[in-house]
Design a protein around this motif. Structure first.
Motif, PDB file in Angstrom:
ATOM      1  N   SER A   7       0.848  -1.194   0.000  1.00 50.15           N
ATOM      2  CA  SER A   7       0.000   0.000   0.000  1.00 50.15           C
ATOM      3  C   SER A   7       0.885   1.245   0.000  1.00 50.15           C
ATOM      4  O   SER A   7       2.085   1.173   0.232  1.00 50.15           O
ATOM      5  CB  SER A   7      -0.926  -0.006   1.221  1.00 50.15           C
ATOM      6  OG  SER A   7      -0.157  -0.034   2.396  1.00 50.15           O
ATOM      7  N   ALA A   8       0.275   2.394  -0.266  1.00 47.60           N
ATOM      8  CA  ALA A   8       1.019   3.647  -0.307  1.00 47.60           C
ATOM      9  C   ALA A   8       1.680   3.928   1.040  1.00 47.60           C
ATOM     10  O   ALA A   8       2.809   4.380   1.100  1.00 47.60           O
ATOM     11  CB  ALA A   8       0.091   4.796  -0.692  1.00 47.60           C
ATOM     12  N   GLN A   9       0.965   3.661   2.113  1.00 48.30           N
ATOM     13  CA  GLN A   9       1.490   3.827   3.468  1.00 48.30           C
ATOM     14  C   GLN A   9       1.534   2.441   4.117  1.00 48.30           C
ATOM     15  O   GLN A   9       0.485   1.870   4.383  1.00 48.30           O
ATOM     16  CB  GLN A   9       0.580   4.771   4.266  1.00 48.30           C
ATOM     17  CG  GLN A   9       1.090   5.127   5.633  1.00 48.30           C
ATOM     18  CD  GLN A   9       2.297   6.060   5.585  1.00 48.30           C
ATOM     19  OE1 GLN A   9       2.766   6.453   4.522  1.00 48.30           O
ATOM     20  NE2 GLN A   9       2.810   6.398   6.734  1.00 48.30           N
ATOM     21  N   PRO A  10       2.717   1.869   4.330  1.00 48.54           N
ATOM     22  CA  PRO A  10       2.767   0.529   4.925  1.00 48.54           C
ATOM     23  C   PRO A  10       1.964   0.441   6.222  1.00 48.54           C
ATOM     24  O   PRO A  10       2.004   1.339   7.047  1.00 48.54           O
ATOM     25  CB  PRO A  10       4.266   0.316   5.187  1.00 48.54           C
ATOM     26  CG  PRO A  10       4.947   1.214   4.225  1.00 48.54           C
ATOM     27  CD  PRO A  10       4.046   2.404   4.080  1.00 48.54           C
ATOM     28  N   SER A  11       1.224  -0.639   6.355  1.00 53.84           N
ATOM     29  CA  SER A  11       0.394  -0.818   7.541  1.00 53.84           C
ATOM     30  C   SER A  11       0.713  -2.173   8.187  1.00 53.84           C
ATOM     31  O   SER A  11       1.114  -3.115   7.510  1.00 53.84           O
ATOM     32  CB  SER A  11      -1.088  -0.758   7.163  1.00 53.84           C
ATOM     33  OG  SER A  11      -1.384  -1.756   6.211  1.00 53.84           O
ATOM     34  N   VAL A  12       0.511  -2.246   9.488  1.00 52.04           N
ATOM     35  CA  VAL A  12       0.791  -3.477  10.221  1.00 52.04           C
ATOM     36  C   VAL A  12      -0.322  -4.482   9.950  1.00 52.04           C
ATOM     37  O   VAL A  12      -1.495  -4.206  10.183  1.00 52.04           O
ATOM     38  CB  VAL A  12       0.895  -3.204  11.738  1.00 52.04           C
ATOM     39  CG1 VAL A  12       1.106  -4.505  12.508  1.00 52.04           C
ATOM     40  CG2 VAL A  12       2.024  -2.234  12.024  1.00 52.04           C
ATOM     41  N   LEU A  13       0.046  -5.668   9.416  1.00 56.43           N
ATOM     42  CA  LEU A  13      -0.929  -6.739   9.222  1.00 56.43           C
ATOM     43  C   LEU A  13      -1.215  -7.433  10.546  1.00 56.43           C
ATOM     44  O   LEU A  13      -2.346  -7.797  10.836  1.00 56.43           O
ATOM     45  CB  LEU A  13      -0.417  -7.779   8.231  1.00 56.43           C
ATOM     46  CG  LEU A  13      -0.395  -7.396   6.771  1.00 56.43           C
ATOM     47  CD1 LEU A  13       0.189  -8.534   5.946  1.00 56.43           C
ATOM     48  CD2 LEU A  13      -1.790  -7.071   6.281  1.00 56.43           C
ATOM     49  N   THR A  14      -0.156  -7.635  11.313  1.00 53.97           N
ATOM     50  CA  THR A  14      -0.323  -8.306  12.605  1.00 53.97           C
ATOM     51  C   THR A  14       0.858  -7.963  13.494  1.00 53.97           C
ATOM     52  O   THR A  14       1.921  -7.559  13.022  1.00 53.97           O
ATOM     53  CB  THR A  14      -0.436  -9.837  12.436  1.00 53.97           C
ATOM     54  OG1 THR A  14      -0.835 -10.411  13.672  1.00 53.97           O
ATOM     55  CG2 THR A  14       0.859 -10.455  11.999  1.00 53.97           C
ATOM     56  N   SER A  15       0.654  -8.149  14.776  1.00 46.49           N
ATOM     57  CA  SER A  15       1.700  -7.957  15.766  1.00 46.49           C
ATOM     58  C   SER A  15       1.567  -9.073  16.788  1.00 46.49           C
ATOM     59  O   SER A  15       0.470  -9.345  17.281  1.00 46.49           O
ATOM     60  CB  SER A  15       1.548  -6.587  16.434  1.00 46.49           C
ATOM     61  OG  SER A  15       2.564  -6.388  17.380  1.00 46.49           O
ATOM     62  N   MET A  16       2.667  -9.762  17.099  1.00 49.27           N
ATOM     63  CA  MET A  16       2.648 -10.875  18.048  1.00 49.27           C
ATOM     64  C   MET A  16       3.719 -10.643  19.109  1.00 49.27           C
ATOM     65  O   MET A  16       4.814 -10.185  18.789  1.00 49.27           O
ATOM     66  CB  MET A  16       2.948 -12.191  17.342  1.00 49.27           C
ATOM     67  CG  MET A  16       1.909 -12.630  16.347  1.00 49.27           C
ATOM     68  SD  MET A  16       2.452 -14.154  15.546  1.00 49.27           S
ATOM     69  CE  MET A  16       2.529 -13.612  13.851  1.00 49.27           C
TER      70      MET A  16
END
Length: 129
Positions: free
Chosen positions: A10-19
């Motif tokens: 995406s234009a602005q990287p986004s967090v898919l998940t955090s563990m």
């Protein structure tokens, strides 16, 4: 420790998940699945689908002994290798002039076969240190 997986498409990287409590991780060499090793020695399998990472299998800890962390993972074809380590602090006073760590280190290597996101029995390959 925390593992974050980003969608950089995406234009602005986004967090898919955090563990949390993650000590190792490896992508499958043949699919969009991820094995994640934890501080308690357990291993989870996650699948990337439609920009989401979903937990699909809990493999538990390959060792029956307590105190191990899953520090290494390798996944080639259907073979998943897990390296576990346990560090027990020494009762001895540390010697600043001695470079050797006085803590007791235990390491163990395990292998299993992953088929249809289901693990077979773990084979203990022994101490690798």
């Amino acid at each position: 420790t925390t593992l974050r997986i980003y969608n950089a498409a995406s234009a602005q990287p986004s967090v898919l998940t955090s563990m949390n409590d993650v000590t190792s991780a490896v992508w499958s060499s043949t699919s969009s699945t991820l094995a994640v090793g934890k501080t308690d020695g357990s291993i989870e399998i996650h699948e990337l689908s439609a920009d989401q990472l979903n937990s699909i299998s809990q493999l538990g800890c390959p060792s029956d002994e307590q105190g191990f962390a899953c520090t290494h993972l390798d996944w080639t074809g259907e073979t998943l290798i897990a390296g576990l380590c346990c560090v027990t602090p020494s009762d001895d006073e540390p010697d600043e002039d001695d470079e050797d760590d006085t803590a007791e280190h235990q390491a163990a290597l395990f292998a299993t076969t992953i088929s249809s996101n289901t693990a077979g029995d773990w084979d203990e390959l022994g101490d690798v240190v």
